[in-house]
Design an enzyme around this catalytic site. Structure first.
Site, PDB file in Angstrom:
ATOM      1  N   ASP A 166     -22.736   3.720  -7.485  1.00  0.00           N
ATOM      2  CA  ASP A 166     -21.655   2.817  -8.345  1.00  0.00           C
ATOM      3  C   ASP A 166     -20.800   3.721  -8.914  1.00  0.00           C
ATOM      4  O   ASP A 166     -20.764   5.064  -8.907  1.00  0.00           O
ATOM      5  CB  ASP A 166     -22.365   1.850  -9.392  1.00  0.00           C
ATOM      6  CG  ASP A 166     -23.265   2.398 -10.457  1.00  0.00           C
ATOM      7  OD1 ASP A 166     -23.370   3.968 -10.136  1.00  0.00           O
ATOM      8  OD2 ASP A 166     -23.382   1.990 -11.450  1.00  0.00           O
ATOM      9  N   TYR A 194     -18.192   5.906 -11.384  1.00  0.00           N
ATOM     10  CA  TYR A 194     -18.317   6.660 -12.596  1.00  0.00           C
ATOM     11  C   TYR A 194     -17.964   5.839 -13.813  1.00  0.00           C
ATOM     12  O   TYR A 194     -17.028   5.016 -13.813  1.00  0.00           O
ATOM     13  CB  TYR A 194     -17.305   7.792 -12.634  1.00  0.00           C
ATOM     14  CG  TYR A 194     -17.601   8.760 -11.810  1.00  0.00           C
ATOM     15  CD1 TYR A 194     -18.751   9.726 -11.638  1.00  0.00           C
ATOM     16  CD2 TYR A 194     -16.603   9.194 -10.770  1.00  0.00           C
ATOM     17  CE1 TYR A 194     -18.945  10.712 -10.643  1.00  0.00           C
ATOM     18  CE2 TYR A 194     -16.715  10.136  -9.500  1.00  0.00           C
ATOM     19  CZ  TYR A 194     -17.866  10.948  -9.844  1.00  0.00           C
ATOM     20  OH  TYR A 194     -17.973  11.766  -8.868  1.00  0.00           O
ATOM     21  N   PHE A 238     -17.269   9.334  -5.514  1.00  0.00           N
ATOM     22  CA  PHE A 238     -17.375  10.612  -6.072  1.00  0.00           C
ATOM     23  C   PHE A 238     -16.198  11.111  -6.319  1.00  0.00           C
ATOM     24  O   PHE A 238     -16.041  12.424  -7.018  1.00  0.00           O
ATOM     25  CB  PHE A 238     -18.118  11.539  -4.788  1.00  0.00           C
ATOM     26  CG  PHE A 238     -19.688  11.559  -4.396  1.00  0.00           C
ATOM     27  CD1 PHE A 238     -20.519  11.721  -5.209  1.00  0.00           C
ATOM     28  CD2 PHE A 238     -20.060  10.497  -3.468  1.00  0.00           C
ATOM     29  CE1 PHE A 238     -21.872  11.309  -5.308  1.00  0.00           C
ATOM     30  CE2 PHE A 238     -21.254  10.427  -3.131  1.00  0.00           C
ATOM     31  CZ  PHE A 238     -22.156  10.778  -4.048  1.00  0.00           C
ATOM     32  N   HIS A 295     -29.422  14.313  -3.162  1.00  0.00           N
ATOM     33  CA  HIS A 295     -28.262  14.056  -3.896  1.00  0.00           C
ATOM     34  C   HIS A 295     -27.516  15.222  -4.528  1.00  0.00           C
ATOM     35  O   HIS A 295     -28.149  16.250  -4.917  1.00  0.00           O
ATOM     36  CB  HIS A 295     -28.563  13.017  -5.059  1.00  0.00           C
ATOM     37  CG  HIS A 295     -27.098  12.320  -5.387  1.00  0.00           C
ATOM     38  ND1 HIS A 295     -26.333  12.931  -6.721  1.00  0.00           N
ATOM     39  CD2 HIS A 295     -26.406  11.110  -5.175  1.00  0.00           C
ATOM     40  CE1 HIS A 295     -25.509  11.903  -6.795  1.00  0.00           C
ATOM     41  NE2 HIS A 295     -25.580  10.884  -5.925  1.00  0.00           N
TER      42      HIS A 295
END
Length: 219
Positions: free
Chosen positions: A62, A64, A75, A184
């Site tokens: 989702d 920031y 990102f 991740h």
């Protein structure tokens, strides 16, 4: 809704009851709270990367949730905003993988313009509350997006970082596509398989092998 061929690809999805209810709920959230990204940027990833030109998908969870950070691309943060730790690690791996200089910019718009769909599976979030919109229905929509991309006749690279993104692998059944998966890039997991995974060179090798223009990853 989008302004390019996604409007045709997702035409039936936009007409479904759940999507209407989702938009209505999100609209209400915007009217009462601080929600990121801005309304005009919610579908920004689709506007930069058309279905026809899409070659790579980088899947995030989702947006920031800090002030000024979300810009509608997974990102990515706008120029001038402090780079989040996960993006720092992405740039470090980019440097180690391809030897590219790490830019002062943190916006990944140049990737999006080359056919990299920077897709979050949830497209909105309340300020300072990570995952706050995960139950609104966005994932029904973005799961369908992944399924539509899976139907593409042209080869696509899916980059799945972390267990959440990797859980979407079940929708990628077309043998023409390439799935690149690893831990991740967050500081909690980057040393458990993200660093050294070389996703950028692997992507370009695959694109070249399939007679597609490689991505210029330099920001």
């Amino acid at each position: 809704m989008i302004g390019n061929d996604w409007d045709i690809v997702l035409e039936n999805e936009f007409k479904k009851d759940y999507f209407y209810k989702l938009l209505k709920t999100v609209q209400l959230e915007y009217s009462k709270k601080t929600i990121y990204p801005s309304k005009k940027q919610v579908f920004r990833a689709f506007r930069y990367t058309s279905y026809k030109d899409l070659k790579v998908v980088i899947l995030g969870q989702d947006p920031y949730h800090g002030e000024g950070e979300a810009e509608g691309l997974s990102f990515s943060v706008p120029k001038g905003i402090k780079r989040p730790p996960s993006l720092n690690n992405i740039f470090k791996e980019l440097h180690d993988d391809l030897g590219l200089n790490i830019s002062d910019s943190s916006s990944l718009v140049p990737w999006a313009k080359q056919g990299v769909l920077l897709l979050n599976t949830v497209l909105t979030v309340e300020k300072d509350k990570a995952g706050s919109h995960k139950d609104l229905g966005w994932q029904i929509f973005t799961d369908e997006v992944i399924k539509k991309i899976n139907e593409k006749k042209e080869p696509v690279v899916f980059i799945l970082w972390g267990n959440y993104a990797r859980s979407k692998k079940k929708f990628i059944t077309n043998p023409k596509h390439l799935v690149i998966e690893s831990a991740h890039p967050s500081p909690l997991s980057a040393y458990n398989g993200f660093f050294g995974s070389k996703p950028f060179s692997k992507t370009n090798d695959f694109l070249i092998k399939n007679n597609l223009r490689p991505i210029n990853w330099q920001i």
